[in-house]
Design an enzyme around this catalytic site. Structure first.
Site, PDB file in Angstrom:
ATOM      1  N   SER A   1       4.748  -5.411  -3.240  1.00 26.36           N
ATOM      2  CA  SER A   1       4.771  -3.955  -3.372  1.00 26.36           C
ATOM      3  C   SER A   1       5.506  -3.363  -2.171  1.00 26.36           C
ATOM      4  CB  SER A   1       3.348  -3.418  -3.513  1.00 26.36           C
ATOM      5  OG  SER A   1       3.352  -2.078  -3.963  1.00 26.36           O
TER       6      SER A   1
ATOM      7  N   GLY B   1       0.806  -1.207   0.000  1.00 26.75           N
ATOM      8  CA  GLY B   1       0.000   0.000   0.000  1.00 26.75           C
ATOM      9  C   GLY B   1       0.842   1.260   0.000  1.00 26.75           C
ATOM     10  N   GLY B   2       2.073   1.154  -0.521  1.00 27.04           N
ATOM     11  CA  GLY B   2       2.912   2.335  -0.663  1.00 27.04           C
ATOM     12  C   GLY B   2       3.314   2.980   0.645  1.00 27.04           C
TER      13      GLY B   2
END
Length: 511
Positions: free
Chosen positions: A153, A71-72
């Protein structure tokens, strides 16, 4: 018959029903349509899923697979992954699965760039979770010597970071780093310092470090959300996100190459999809951390000059490269578009735009990290996932390939782009992904009876499993692209991939 069932659909992320089954989530930088009631400062919890049949437990305990959500570094929570598919795909195969949470965005990664607020609180949270598991997982039937850090991610960047920090690396046995590496600009950058001060101005906090820290601690989360809404939640840059980890001199006492060399070698499963950035550039998803997308209504107008302008203003601006800027810009444009000035259809340029950003954001950082770890005698297993369901995309989409987070439907029953019915190839791909992860957790090697995964060697430094319904070993992946970015980084002071000047280690907005 397939060995796996159709995934149980996860309740939509916007539904508070699913969140009620889990602890409250850590504060994001943007609510993104979610109710504010599901977020809290009291969010540092973990969830443990274990096999039902205790008779299957090995004498040393079940291996432990720990999911660190992505989620960055600014959004995400455990409730988003549910429990059905975690139980069906992993716990049922003799693994304990743990999902953790950590502070995000303004509460997890704000930094003044000095000892007052060095940053990386989210990484310290992750470390505490792994420390707890190391000390206590045996009480749940787990093996404390087989704790695998697993993420995609920002979760992949996190597991890579956990594997090398001296504060966390002894709590894990191996890492699965999917579509995220510490060498990516968005995974480690001092630009978070300027964002921290910008938000402070919006809130009305002093900018001197000690006073800012005191003011931040007294400010309610809603005020941060308002401030970030004003300054914008994302940036049009190589570093997409407003908040991220940084090399702080503490959690990371040295830069990544040195830490990799000093760390005890641990097996690492590293990989990416063949078109990571299509998720951001073409689909325009996750807009609260993404400003590099091309709106659909502009697809047909995207031409060579649009690509070139992006390179000039974002990738290699004159403010960074000074008198060498034109040369660097021309090299990048020539590499991705070729010498020909013949005009192509817009689809061609959209593909090349996505290729370039896939390389900068995901592919090259992962290959750099894999190379560094293999050179330091880490057992490294490399993959590229090029499988995708054609039912995911609208017929007129200009780029169709395996995008970022394309493993989610097969691992968790989450469909980031659109729901689709599994066909036989989907079931085959799912089985390969799940079986390889399970084998890696149990044996520190992803090889299965049907698929042998060789680790990287000096003679075969980039041999890669091409992951799809009919996987195969290929001798290398993106070799020309890697050579191009190696050469560009070697010949110029500014490292575009990492977003720093090589001599000073500073980002472009600090000079």
């Amino acid at each position: 018959m397939p060995d796996f069932q159709k995934p149980e659909p996860v309740i939509p992320w916007s539904s508070p029903l699913l969140a009620q089954k889990f602890s409250l989530a850590c504060w994001p930088h943007h609510l993104s349509g979610l109710p504010i009631s599901i977020f809290s400062d009291d969010c540092l919890y973990l969830n443990i899923f274990r096999p039902h049949d205790n008779a299957t437990r090995p004498s040393t305990g079940w291996p432990v697979l720990v999911w660190v959500h992505g989620g960055g570094y600014v959004v995400g929570a455990s409730f988003m992954y549910g429990y059905q598919n975690i139980s069906l795909n992993f716990a049922s195969q003799g693994l304990i699965v743990v999902t953790i949470q950590y502070r995000l965005a303004f509460s997890g990664f704000s930094s003044t760039g000095d000892s007052e607020m060095p940053g990386n609180l989210g990484y310290w949270d992750q470390t505490e979770a792994f420390k707890f598991l190391k000390q206590n997982i045996a009480n749940f039937g787990g093996d404390p010597e087989k704790i695998v850090a697993f993420g995609l991610s920002a979760g992949g960047g996190s597991t890579a970071a956990l594997s090398i920090s001296p504060h966390s690396r002894n709590y894990i046995s191996s890492s699965i780093e999917m579509s995220g590496a510490v060498y990516a600009n968005w995974a480690a950058s001092d630009t978070v310092v300027s964002v921290t001060k910008q938000v402070a101005r919006e809130i009305g906090c002093p900018e001197t470090s000690a006073e800012l820290k005191k003011c931040y601690k007294q400010t309610k989360p809603e005020k941060f959300l308002e401030a970030i809404e004003k300054i914008g939640p994302a940036r049009r840059d190589i570093n997409l996100v407003k908040y991220n980890p940084r090399v702080d001199g503490d959690f990371f006492p040295k830069d990544f190459p040195e830490l990799i060399k000093e760390s005890p070698p641990k097996p690492a499963l590293i990989g990416f999809t063949d078109q990571e950035s299509g998720y951001f550039t073409i689909m325009g998803l996750s807009k609260t951390l993404n400003e590099i997308y091309i709106p659909k209504e502009q697809f047909k107008f995207y031409k060579r000059e649009n690509f070139t302008e992006f390179v000039k203003t974002v990738i290699a601006p004159e403010s960074v490269f000074k008198g060498k800027a034109k040369t660097v810009q021309e090299k990048i444009v020539k590499f991705y578009l070729g010498n020909e000035m013949k005009e192509h259809k817009s689809d061609y340029y959209l593909l090349k735009y996505s290729d370039m950003l896939s390389d900068i954001l995901f592919n090259i950082p992962a290959l750099w990290e894999a190379r560094e770890k293999a050179a330091a005698k880490w057992p490294v297993y490399l993959y590229m996932n090029d499988y995708f369901s054609k039912d995911m995309f609208e017929s007129d989409l200009p780029v169709k390939s395996s995008f970022h987070a394309n493993e989610y439907p097969y691992m968790f029953g989450i469909f980031p782009i659109t729901n689709f019915e599994f066909n036989n190839d989907d079931y085959k791909t799912q089985k390969i992904i799940i079986d390889s992860i399970v084998a890696f957790c149990k044996n520190s090697n992803p090889s299965t009876p049907n698929l042998q995964w060789p680790s990287l060697t000096a003679k075969k430094p980039f041999q890669t499993i091409l992951l799809n319904s009919n996987p195969k070993l290929i001798p290398s992946v993106f070799s020309e692209r890697l050579q191009f970015w190696d050469d560009l980084t070697e010949n110029y002071d500014f490292n575009i991939i990492r977003g720093i000047y090589k001599k000073s280690g500073k980002p472009k907005d600090e000079l």
